[in-house]
Write a protein that holds these residues in place. Structure first.
Motif, PDB file in Angstrom:
ATOM      1  N   GLU A   1      -0.217  10.648   9.405  1.00  0.00           N
ATOM      2  CA  GLU A   1      -0.223   9.168   9.675  1.00  0.00           C
ATOM      3  C   GLU A   1      -0.407   8.273   8.624  1.00  0.00           C
ATOM      4  O   GLU A   1      -0.032   7.111   8.536  1.00  0.00           O
ATOM      5  CB  GLU A   1      -1.538   9.039  10.861  1.00  0.00           C
ATOM      6  N   GLU A   2      -1.101   8.816   7.612  1.00  0.00           N
ATOM      7  CA  GLU A   2      -1.349   7.865   6.331  1.00  0.00           C
ATOM      8  C   GLU A   2      -1.025   8.846   5.089  1.00  0.00           C
ATOM      9  O   GLU A   2      -1.620  10.058   5.213  1.00  0.00           O
ATOM     10  CB  GLU A   2      -2.856   7.302   6.412  1.00  0.00           C
TER      11      GLU A   2
ATOM     12  N   TYR B   1      -3.923   9.050  -3.959  1.00  0.00           N
ATOM     13  CA  TYR B   1      -5.480   8.752  -4.143  1.00  0.00           C
ATOM     14  C   TYR B   1      -5.486   8.523  -5.832  1.00  0.00           C
ATOM     15  O   TYR B   1      -6.603   7.293  -6.069  1.00  0.00           O
ATOM     16  CB  TYR B   1      -6.379   9.920  -4.262  1.00  0.00           C
ATOM     17  N   HIS B   2      -4.794   9.074  -6.849  1.00  0.00           N
ATOM     18  CA  HIS B   2      -4.971   8.466  -8.353  1.00  0.00           C
ATOM     19  C   HIS B   2      -4.356   7.344  -8.580  1.00  0.00           C
ATOM     20  O   HIS B   2      -4.322   6.826  -9.654  1.00  0.00           O
ATOM     21  CB  HIS B   2      -4.476   9.868  -9.012  1.00  0.00           C
ATOM     22  N   PHE B   3      -3.571   6.739  -7.643  1.00  0.00           N
ATOM     23  CA  PHE B   3      -3.319   5.344  -7.916  1.00  0.00           C
ATOM     24  C   PHE B   3      -3.906   4.217  -7.274  1.00  0.00           C
ATOM     25  O   PHE B   3      -3.744   3.149  -7.244  1.00  0.00           O
ATOM     26  CB  PHE B   3      -1.598   5.213  -7.439  1.00  0.00           C
ATOM     27  N   SER B   4      -4.751   4.856  -6.298  1.00  0.00           N
ATOM     28  CA  SER B   4      -5.471   3.733  -5.418  1.00  0.00           C
ATOM     29  C   SER B   4      -4.519   3.053  -4.683  1.00  0.00           C
ATOM     30  O   SER B   4      -4.685   1.629  -4.361  1.00  0.00           O
ATOM     31  CB  SER B   4      -6.478   2.756  -6.227  1.00  0.00           C
ATOM     32  N   LEU B   5      -3.639   3.752  -4.037  1.00  0.00           N
ATOM     33  CA  LEU B   5      -2.683   3.272  -3.000  1.00  0.00           C
ATOM     34  C   LEU B   5      -2.781   3.998  -1.823  1.00  0.00           C
ATOM     35  O   LEU B   5      -2.825   5.193  -1.757  1.00  0.00           O
ATOM     36  CB  LEU B   5      -1.134   3.128  -3.733  1.00  0.00           C
ATOM     37  N   SER B   6      -2.078   3.626  -0.532  1.00  0.00           N
ATOM     38  CA  SER B   6      -1.935   4.205   0.530  1.00  0.00           C
ATOM     39  C   SER B   6      -0.684   3.453   1.343  1.00  0.00           C
ATOM     40  O   SER B   6      -0.469   2.075   1.180  1.00  0.00           O
ATOM     41  CB  SER B   6      -3.206   4.012   1.338  1.00  0.00           C
ATOM     42  N   THR B   7      -0.164   4.217   2.150  1.00  0.00           N
ATOM     43  CA  THR B   7       0.913   3.814   2.931  1.00  0.00           C
ATOM     44  C   THR B   7       0.219   2.777   4.088  1.00  0.00           C
ATOM     45  O   THR B   7       0.953   2.041   4.906  1.00  0.00           O
ATOM     46  CB  THR B   7       1.683   4.944   3.715  1.00  0.00           C
TER      47      THR B   7
ATOM     48  N   THR C   1      -2.702   0.700   3.693  1.00  0.00           N
ATOM     49  CA  THR C   1      -3.102  -0.395   3.201  1.00  0.00           C
ATOM     50  C   THR C   1      -2.311  -1.218   2.470  1.00  0.00           C
ATOM     51  O   THR C   1      -2.664  -2.294   1.993  1.00  0.00           O
ATOM     52  CB  THR C   1      -4.345   0.092   2.226  1.00  0.00           C
ATOM     53  N   HIS C   2      -1.152  -0.743   1.919  1.00  0.00           N
ATOM     54  CA  HIS C   2      -0.221  -1.216   1.082  1.00  0.00           C
ATOM     55  C   HIS C   2       1.102  -1.157   1.672  1.00  0.00           C
ATOM     56  O   HIS C   2       1.407  -0.126   2.328  1.00  0.00           O
ATOM     57  CB  HIS C   2      -0.296  -0.734  -0.310  1.00  0.00           C
ATOM     58  N   ASN C   3       2.109  -2.580   1.595  1.00  0.00           N
ATOM     59  CA  ASN C   3       3.337  -2.465   1.905  1.00  0.00           C
ATOM     60  C   ASN C   3       4.129  -1.851   0.984  1.00  0.00           C
ATOM     61  O   ASN C   3       4.539  -2.648  -0.068  1.00  0.00           O
ATOM     62  CB  ASN C   3       3.659  -3.706   2.444  1.00  0.00           C
TER      63      ASN C   3
END
Length: 313
Positions: free
Chosen positions: A32-33, A37-43, A45-47
């Motif tokens: 689902e997500e 982690y090591h970029f501090s990005l997520s599908t 929380t970020h477009n």
């Protein structure tokens, strides 16, 4: 234990390289997500398509400061609007890597050695996939020890080879050795060599790059805390490397080449030689000379990018 040889390219390499960036993991579609982690990005929380969908060139290098400097340099070279000194680190939420987006160019640090760059590459390739990027070219920009080359010579890698001069990368997965090819895109390498001929006083060669797991003993240096071989043995090993087509030594190229190849990404490794390892182990050139050497891979890839974008003929 006999290694397992994976040929993940198949006959459709030329066809799917123009498609969306591929990942080779069926489990990602079930998540689902995906937290990078090591970029501090997520599908979630970020477009990611909106943030990165227009990326066409990704440049990675070991040093965070150097990759920030490259981002500022390519910003000026592409004559983009805004102040290059105000470029924001997209990964500021973590201290593992830095990431800067400059128009269609992504500049990312990867730290030192195979483990550090491999973690970054997993998350970078997933990022490009989630962002629905297409026709992306990856470059590793770095420094290296030259093998029979004058300091300042730029090496565009033909094949990334291991300590035995084999064009392969071995990864242990669930206790088994997986072996992947490390051949890089010949077309991109030839294009880079052509670009270098258009620059003044820019010595450049195509040759094999040996990737080691260590800066000291693994590269045959006599100046580490440990040394288990003689000066003569060191020179004999370097001679064998040279005869095998090796022209420089660094610590990331095999996994970079292997992962890009498996995922159908065109890629190149461009490293400047800071010294000739036949003549010594320590880097003794003055700081200003080293700084100019370190900028040479950046200048070369900038020439490549500007030509691809039609800014120069």
């Amino acid at each position: 234990m006999a290694p397992i040889l994976l040929n993940c390219m198949g006959n459709d390499h030329k066809e799917y390289i123009k498609e969306q960036v591929q990942v080779k993991n069926p489990y990602l579609d079930m998540m689902e997500e995906d937290i990078l982690y090591h970029f501090s990005l997520s599908t979630k929380t970020h477009n990611l398509p909106e943030m990165f969908g227009d990326i066409k060139f990704v440049c990675v290098g070991g040093s965070a400061n150097r990759m920030k400097a490259f981002a500022q340099f390519i910003h000026q070279e592409l004559k983009l609007s805004g102040n290059p000194d105000e470029i924001r680190d997209i990964c500021e939420g973590t201290d593992r890597y830095c990431m800067y987006k400059v128009g269609p160019v992504l500049s990312i640090s990867h730290g030192m050695g195979v483990p550090s760059i491999s973690i970054m590459l997993h998350e970078l390739i997933k990022l490009l996939h989630h962002a629905q990027c297409r026709d992306v070219v990856l470059f590793r920009l770095g420094t290296s020890g030259g093998v029979g080359l004058a300091p300042g010579t730029v090496v565009v890698t033909d094949k990334a080879v291991d300590y035995s001069f084999r064009p392969q990368f071995e990864q242990v997965v669930l206790g088994k050795v997986i072996t992947r090819s490390t051949e890089l895109d010949e077309g991109v390498a030839s294009e880079l060599l052509q670009c270098s001929s258009e620059l003044q006083n820019f010595p450049t060669v195509i040759g094999n790059t040996m990737c080691t797991h260590d800066f000291y003993e693994g590269q045959g240096r006599l100046d580490g805390a440990l040394c288990s071989f003689s000066h003569e043995e060191k020179l004999e090993y370097l001679r064998k490397a040279y005869e095998a087509g090796v022209r420089n030594i660094e610590m990331e190229s095999t996994v970079f080449a292997a992962m890009c190849r498996v995922c159908g990404l065109k890629a190149a490794v461009i490293c400047v030689a800071l010294l000739n390892r036949f003549e010594g182990d320590q880097i003794t050139s003055p700081h200003d000379v080293l700084l100019e050497y370190q900028q040479r891979p950046q200048v070369l890839v900038s020439q490549f990018i500007k030509k691809r974008l039609g800014q120069i003929v």
